[in-house]
Design a protein around this motif. Structure first.
Motif, PDB file in Angstrom:
ATOM      1  N   VAL A   1       7.867  -2.283   8.844  1.00  0.00           N
ATOM      2  CA  VAL A   1       8.192  -0.794   7.891  1.00  0.00           C
ATOM      3  C   VAL A   1       7.278  -0.805   6.718  1.00  0.00           C
ATOM      4  CG1 VAL A   1      10.146   0.467   6.649  1.00  0.00           C
ATOM      5  CG2 VAL A   1      10.617  -0.958   8.597  1.00  0.00           C
ATOM      6  N   GLY A   2       6.431   0.447   6.803  1.00  0.00           N
ATOM      7  CA  GLY A   2       5.531   0.691   5.598  1.00  0.00           C
ATOM      8  C   GLY A   2       4.200   0.156   6.107  1.00  0.00           C
TER       9      GLY A   2
ATOM     10  N   GLY B   1      -7.570  -3.528  -5.011  1.00  0.00           N
ATOM     11  CA  GLY B   1      -7.616  -4.503  -3.783  1.00  0.00           C
ATOM     12  C   GLY B   1      -7.921  -6.112  -4.172  1.00  0.00           C
TER      13      GLY B   1
ATOM     14  N   LEU C   1      -4.601   2.745  -3.053  1.00  0.00           N
ATOM     15  CA  LEU C   1      -5.192   3.038  -4.222  1.00  0.00           C
ATOM     16  C   LEU C   1      -5.690   1.918  -5.224  1.00  0.00           C
ATOM     17  CD1 LEU C   1      -2.074   5.707  -5.253  1.00  0.00           C
ATOM     18  CD2 LEU C   1      -4.264   6.233  -3.856  1.00  0.00           C
TER      19      LEU C   1
ATOM     20  N   GLY D   1      -1.384   3.477   4.006  1.00  0.00           N
ATOM     21  CA  GLY D   1      -1.977   2.734   3.183  1.00  0.00           C
ATOM     22  C   GLY D   1      -1.285   2.516   1.710  1.00  0.00           C
TER      23      GLY D   1
ATOM     24  N   ALA E   1       8.064  -1.954   2.749  1.00  0.00           N
ATOM     25  CA  ALA E   1       8.518  -0.528   2.178  1.00  0.00           C
ATOM     26  C   ALA E   1       7.976  -0.113   0.814  1.00  0.00           C
ATOM     27  CB  ALA E   1       9.498   0.115   2.697  1.00  0.00           C
ATOM     28  N   GLY E   2       7.288  -1.242   0.057  1.00  0.00           N
ATOM     29  CA  GLY E   2       6.953  -1.074  -1.325  1.00  0.00           C
ATOM     30  C   GLY E   2       8.252  -1.287  -2.251  1.00  0.00           C
TER      31      GLY E   2
ATOM     32  N   GLU F   1       5.605   4.349   9.135  1.00  0.00           N
ATOM     33  CA  GLU F   1       5.075   4.881   7.817  1.00  0.00           C
ATOM     34  C   GLU F   1       5.587   6.010   7.671  1.00  0.00           C
ATOM     35  OE1 GLU F   1       3.415   3.931   4.758  1.00  0.00           O
ATOM     36  OE2 GLU F   1       3.782   6.097   4.386  1.00  0.00           O
TER      37      GLU F   1
ATOM     38  N   SER G   1      -2.062 -10.489  -8.137  1.00  0.00           N
ATOM     39  CA  SER G   1      -0.755 -11.136  -8.135  1.00  0.00           C
ATOM     40  C   SER G   1       0.132 -10.281  -7.145  1.00  0.00           C
ATOM     41  CB  SER G   1      -0.234 -11.257  -9.515  1.00  0.00           C
ATOM     42  OG  SER G   1      -0.818 -12.324  -9.953  1.00  0.00           O
ATOM     43  N   THR G   2      -0.181  -9.180  -6.798  1.00  0.00           N
ATOM     44  CA  THR G   2       0.934  -8.476  -6.128  1.00  0.00           C
ATOM     45  C   THR G   2       0.365  -8.268  -4.384  1.00  0.00           C
ATOM     46  OG1 THR G   2       0.143  -6.247  -5.843  1.00  0.00           O
ATOM     47  CG2 THR G   2       1.084  -6.770  -8.088  1.00  0.00           C
TER      48      THR G   2
ATOM     49  N   GLY H   1       1.379  -0.531   3.473  1.00  0.00           N
ATOM     50  CA  GLY H   1       0.759  -1.315   2.385  1.00  0.00           C
ATOM     51  C   GLY H   1       0.013  -2.597   3.023  1.00  0.00           C
ATOM     52  N   ALA H   2      -0.525  -2.966   2.211  1.00  0.00           N
ATOM     53  CA  ALA H   2      -1.664  -4.381   2.830  1.00  0.00           C
ATOM     54  C   ALA H   2      -0.779  -5.555   3.484  1.00  0.00           C
ATOM     55  CB  ALA H   2      -2.252  -4.856   1.651  1.00  0.00           C
TER      56      ALA H   2
ATOM     57  N   PHE I   1      11.563   5.148   7.983  1.00  0.00           N
ATOM     58  CA  PHE I   1      12.765   3.979   8.489  1.00  0.00           C
ATOM     59  C   PHE I   1      13.970   4.509   7.653  1.00  0.00           C
ATOM     60  CE2 PHE I   1      14.643   0.432   6.180  1.00  0.00           C
ATOM     61  CZ  PHE I   1      15.385  -0.144   7.321  1.00  0.00           C
TER      62      PHE I   1
ATOM     63  N   THR J   1       0.390   2.259  -1.901  1.00  0.00           N
ATOM     64  CA  THR J   1      -0.157   2.128  -3.294  1.00  0.00           C
ATOM     65  C   THR J   1      -1.280   1.033  -3.054  1.00  0.00           C
ATOM     66  OG1 THR J   1       2.174   2.013  -3.978  1.00  0.00           O
ATOM     67  CG2 THR J   1       0.257   1.390  -5.667  1.00  0.00           C
TER      68      THR J   1
ATOM     69  N   ASP K   1      14.257   2.810  -0.124  1.00  0.00           N
ATOM     70  CA  ASP K   1      14.953   2.948   1.082  1.00  0.00           C
ATOM     71  C   ASP K   1      15.153   1.758   1.671  1.00  0.00           C
ATOM     72  OD1 ASP K   1      13.980   5.586   0.654  1.00  0.00           O
ATOM     73  OD2 ASP K   1      12.481   5.688   2.339  1.00  0.00           O
TER      74      ASP K   1
HETATM   75  P1  FAD Z   1       2.710   0.170  -0.827  1.00  0.00           P
HETATM   76  O1  FAD Z   1       1.266  -0.410  -0.818  1.00  0.00           O
HETATM   77  O2  FAD Z   1       2.975   1.003  -1.752  1.00  0.00           O
HETATM   78  O3  FAD Z   1       3.288   0.341   0.561  1.00  0.00           O
HETATM   79  C1  FAD Z   1       4.451   0.782   0.796  1.00  0.00           C
HETATM   80  C2  FAD Z   1       4.506   1.691   1.999  1.00  0.00           C
HETATM   81  O4  FAD Z   1       5.837   1.776   2.494  1.00  0.00           O
HETATM   82  C3  FAD Z   1       4.043   3.074   1.665  1.00  0.00           C
HETATM   83  O5  FAD Z   1       3.134   3.689   2.452  1.00  0.00           O
HETATM   84  C4  FAD Z   1       5.450   3.978   1.788  1.00  0.00           C
HETATM   85  O6  FAD Z   1       5.218   5.336   1.616  1.00  0.00           O
HETATM   86  C5  FAD Z   1       6.027   3.211   2.627  1.00  0.00           C
HETATM   87  N1  FAD Z   1       7.453   3.437   2.999  1.00  0.00           N
HETATM   88  C6  FAD Z   1       8.311   3.730   1.756  1.00  0.00           C
HETATM   89  N2  FAD Z   1       9.629   3.956   2.400  1.00  0.00           N
HETATM   90  C7  FAD Z   1       9.331   3.843   3.784  1.00  0.00           C
HETATM   91  C8  FAD Z   1      10.347   4.380   4.669  1.00  0.00           C
HETATM   92  N3  FAD Z   1      11.837   4.393   4.519  1.00  0.00           N
HETATM   93  N4  FAD Z   1      10.068   4.067   5.844  1.00  0.00           N
HETATM   94  C9  FAD Z   1       8.641   3.899   6.228  1.00  0.00           C
HETATM   95  N5  FAD Z   1       7.465   3.542   5.224  1.00  0.00           N
HETATM   96  C10 FAD Z   1       8.092   3.739   3.752  1.00  0.00           C
HETATM   97  N6  FAD Z   1      -2.247  -5.091  -7.480  1.00  0.00           N
HETATM   98  C11 FAD Z   1      -2.962  -6.150  -7.146  1.00  0.00           C
HETATM   99  O7  FAD Z   1      -2.589  -7.372  -6.504  1.00  0.00           O
HETATM  100  N7  FAD Z   1      -4.306  -6.223  -7.097  1.00  0.00           N
HETATM  101  C12 FAD Z   1      -5.087  -5.137  -7.724  1.00  0.00           C
HETATM  102  O8  FAD Z   1      -6.241  -5.005  -7.642  1.00  0.00           O
HETATM  103  C13 FAD Z   1      -4.373  -3.999  -8.002  1.00  0.00           C
HETATM  104  N8  FAD Z   1      -4.665  -2.788  -8.253  1.00  0.00           N
HETATM  105  C14 FAD Z   1      -4.070  -1.884  -8.595  1.00  0.00           C
HETATM  106  C15 FAD Z   1      -4.589  -0.393  -9.046  1.00  0.00           C
HETATM  107  C16 FAD Z   1      -3.828   0.618  -9.207  1.00  0.00           C
HETATM  108  C17 FAD Z   1      -4.469   2.020  -9.682  1.00  0.00           C
HETATM  109  C18 FAD Z   1      -2.588   0.586  -8.613  1.00  0.00           C
HETATM  110  C19 FAD Z   1      -1.783   1.885  -8.740  1.00  0.00           C
HETATM  111  C20 FAD Z   1      -1.965  -0.425  -8.311  1.00  0.00           C
HETATM  112  C21 FAD Z   1      -2.520  -1.623  -8.111  1.00  0.00           C
HETATM  113  N9  FAD Z   1      -2.157  -2.817  -7.598  1.00  0.00           N
HETATM  114  C22 FAD Z   1      -2.882  -4.126  -7.542  1.00  0.00           C
HETATM  115  C23 FAD Z   1      -0.507  -2.833  -7.331  1.00  0.00           C
HETATM  116  C24 FAD Z   1      -0.526  -2.815  -5.906  1.00  0.00           C
HETATM  117  O9  FAD Z   1      -1.290  -1.864  -5.175  1.00  0.00           O
HETATM  118  C25 FAD Z   1       1.006  -2.616  -5.230  1.00  0.00           C
HETATM  119  O10 FAD Z   1       1.686  -3.610  -6.095  1.00  0.00           O
HETATM  120  C26 FAD Z   1       0.990  -3.017  -3.677  1.00  0.00           C
HETATM  121  O11 FAD Z   1       0.039  -2.283  -3.195  1.00  0.00           O
HETATM  122  C27 FAD Z   1       2.380  -3.056  -3.259  1.00  0.00           C
HETATM  123  O12 FAD Z   1       2.113  -3.225  -1.814  1.00  0.00           O
HETATM  124  P2  FAD Z   1       3.297  -2.903  -0.883  1.00  0.00           P
HETATM  125  O13 FAD Z   1       2.902  -3.018   0.507  1.00  0.00           O
HETATM  126  O14 FAD Z   1       4.585  -3.669  -1.340  1.00  0.00           O
HETATM  127  O15 FAD Z   1       3.577  -1.321  -1.224  1.00  0.00           O
END
Ligand code: FAD
Length: 563
Positions: free
Chosen positions: A11-12, A49, A46, A41, A269-270, A35, A543-544, A14-15, A234, A43, A302
């Motif tokens: 689900v989601g 990386g 954006l 992709g 899902a972030g 997604e 760290s994230t 992101g990386a 989801f 956050t 969610d």
């Molecule tokens: P996300 O990458 O946000 O992915 C979550 C995905 O789940 C989204 O696409 C969303 O739409 C989807 N989603 C949500 N709900 C549902 C659902 N119900 N069903 C299906 N899909 C769903 N962190 C670092 O470690 N290094 C960095 O260099 C860094 N630089 C950053 C610079 C900026 C400008 C920003 C804004 C953030 C930065 N971060 C960095 C933080 C990092 O980007 C986030 O903490 C990280 O991307 C979170 O990853 P994630 O997979 O948990 O969430």
């Protein structure tokens, strides 16, 4: 309700989610990614990386010595007991294996020798080398059609809103290194001369940072044959009588679809930063969804709620990856102010015109200090970043390019008294922004004095290697400059974040635990959907994303039964 079946549902996108999906598919599991939004992709796309990988494969090239024991003891101290030793150890031991895997699937990274851990005073920290930056990625490898399905990078992190730069180049430019002039010309020439590509899309072929990472992951996912759905939110988890998670309900083409998962579901899902109700329930006040720097419509918690429904334990829900943010009209989300606050010649004040923090310190602590200042009744929300004409001429600040390149007369007309405020004197500026004038003048006088001595007697700004990473190395103290020459400027800062860090508690394999601490079979969680292994801290840049992908890597190993 239509029915389909996979081995793993992720689900989601992101990386962490994408890495998990690729690895699982490669290991023979038929994998589906769902997604919610119309772009892959999250956050992650954006982001910078960057990944924080202790004892990584490139440290030797960067001339850095590190070892697992030192890294573990540093991280353990950072997390202050809010993540188990077991998980911390799992992270430290696996992070480099995950980074090696990234390299293997076409996403190599370089260690940043000069980017220090965020807490230099904590034993075991390193002055550089644990943060890694992705190498450039050629968007042509992903292909134009797939590129259209990927969330574009932030124009604010690109040169003239178009041309990509990597973390090394950005650092060199902000430190005004001589060589940065050549790299700037090189970047622009490469972009403009690439007629064949520019004829097809405005997006730069050269991808850096989070764009390079996510484009690399999407390319690998396509190659591995992972099935991926967009616009497919989801909704719920499915369970059998024993409590094992057996699938998910996903909305596809507006229809609720039951999808069975033979082996498991991985939630990625972030965070919940885009959900005002959850913010009100869990985060420190004041708190507003609009202050966040993450994409609109995505991370609304969610999967946190779905996890709770099947008995998952929540942890760290009052913590976020804080960063001060700015509201810039027409930008899709508030802009994170990571770097400029560290440059010499600016200061941050509360409503009393007083400084209350080391402006160059780690951004999560910056956000916490704003909230604490507000709680004390000193007016820390918003806080104001203040600088003078000399700073304005030479440095960027949020959307303002250095005045020498883009003078005030060329700025958007509606930015004055909206994005920035300007006064001929500090009294004038203080009256406009509603800050105490005597306090503001005293703070500027002190900062000007500290710039001369090179010592900030109030907050020791520039007193450690992390602070000094972004600054002017030619100065006695790279982070201190005078604030004395009118006109004076102020811009508003909000206590935003780049994601929340509380979520479903997992064990060392990314398996979700219930409120009794027992494993919920078939359910895994990664990234900001899960309670961070970093506890309240931000050990170093990356760290994230580092943990998101590392625990996805471990989760798949658990799923396929290979350590
Ligand atoms: P996300 O990458 O946000 O992915 C979550 C995905 O789940 C989204 O696409 C969303 O739409 C989807 N989603 C949500 N709900 C549902 C659902 N119900 N069903 C299906 N899909 C769903 N962190 C670092 O470690 N290094 C960095 O260099 C860094 N630089 C950053 C610079 C900026 C400008 C920003 C804004 C953030 C930065 N971060 C960095 C933080 C990092 O980007 C986030 O903490 C990280 O991307 C979170 O990853 P994630 O997979 O948990 O969430």
């Amino acid at each position: 309700m239509a029915e389909q079946e996979y081995d793993l549902i992720v689900v989601g996108s992101g990386a962490g989610a994408l890495l998990g999906a690729i690895r699982a598919q490669e290991q023979g599991l038929k994998t589906l990614v769902v997604e919610k939004t119309d772009l892959f992709g999250g956050t992650s796309a954006l982001s910078g990386g960057g990944i924080w990988i202790p004892v990584n494969y490139d440290q030797q090239n960067a001339g850095v010595k590190d070892d697992l024991e030192t890294a573990f003891s540093y991280m353990k101290r950072c997390v202050r007991g809010m993540a188990s030793d077991d998980r911390v150890l799992a992270y430290v031991e696996t992070a480099n294996k995950m980074a090696e895997y990234l390299r293997q699937i076409g996403i190599p990274y370089r260690a940043m020798a000069r980017y220090a851990d965020y807490y230099p005073h904590i034993e075991g920290s390193k002055p550089g080398g644990r943060t890694m930056d992705p190498m450039d990625f050629n968007a042509a490898k992903l292909g134009l059609d797939a590129l259209e399905t990927m969330r574009p990078g932030l124009p604010s992190t690109q040169i003239f809103g178009r041309m990509s730069m990597n973390a090394f180049e950005a650092h060199s430019m902000l430190s005004r290194e001589f060589k940065s002039r050549f790299s700037l010309v090189g970047i622009m020439l490469k972009y403009f001369l690439d007629y064949p590509w520019r004829g097809k899309t405005r997006r730069d072929r050269r991808m850096t940072g989070g764009q390079a990472l996510v484009a690399g992951l999407l390319t690998a996912a396509n190659k591995a044959g992972v099935e991926m759905w967009r616009n497919a939110p989801f909704k719920e988890l499915m369970q059998d009588a024993s409590g094992r998670v057996t699938g998910a309900i996903v909305e596809k083409h507006g229809q609720r679809t039951e999808i069975k998962a033979r082996r498991g579901v991985m939630l990625g899902a972030g965070g919940f930063e885009r959900n005002q109700q959850m913010r009100d329930q869990y985060l420190n006040k004041p708190t507003k969804a609009e202050w966040t720097a993450t994409p609109v419509g995505g991370n609304e918690g969610d999967a946190h709620r779905a996890g709770q429904t099947v008995g998952a334990q929540l942890h760290l829900m009052d913590w976020s990856w804080g960063v001060p943010t700015m509201d810039v009209p027409m930008e899709p989300a508030f802009r994170g102010i990571f770097v400029e606050r560290s440059l010499p010649g600016c200061m941050v004040v509360n409503a009393k015109g007083q400084r209350f923090l080391d402006e160059s310190g780690p951004y999560p602590e910056f956000q916490q200090a704003m909230l604490a200042e507000e709680a004390k009744g000193n007016g820390g929300v918003p806080a104001w970043i203040v600088f003078d004409a000399s700073f304005r001429a030479q440095n960027p600040m949020g959307p303002l390019m250095p005045g020498s390149a883009v003078p005030d007369s060329k700025l958007h007309k509606n930015w004055l008294n909206n994005v920035y405020w300007k006064g001929e004197t500090l009294d004038d500026l203080a009256a406009q922004i509603g800050v105490d004038a005597a306090g503001l003048k005293d703070s500027a006088r002190r900062m000007t004095e500290y710039a001369k001595t090179g010592k900030d007697l109030d907050f020791d700004r520039g007193g450690n290697v992390f602070d000094r990473y972004y600054g002017d190395p030619r100065l006695k103290n790279p982070n201190l400059g005078p604030i004395e020459k009118g006109p004076f400027y102020a811009m508003r800062l909000w206590p935003g974040e780049i994601g929340t860090k509380g979520g479903l508690l997992t064990d060392r394999e990314g398996r979700v635990l219930n409120t009794e601490g027992q494993i919920i079979e078939g359910l895994y969680c990664v990234g900001n959907n899960s309670a961070s292994v970093m506890g309240p801290a931000y050990a170093g840049a990356g760290s994230t994303l580092g943990p998101a992908m590392t625990f996805a890597f471990r989760a798949v190993a658990d799923l396929v039964g290979k350590p």
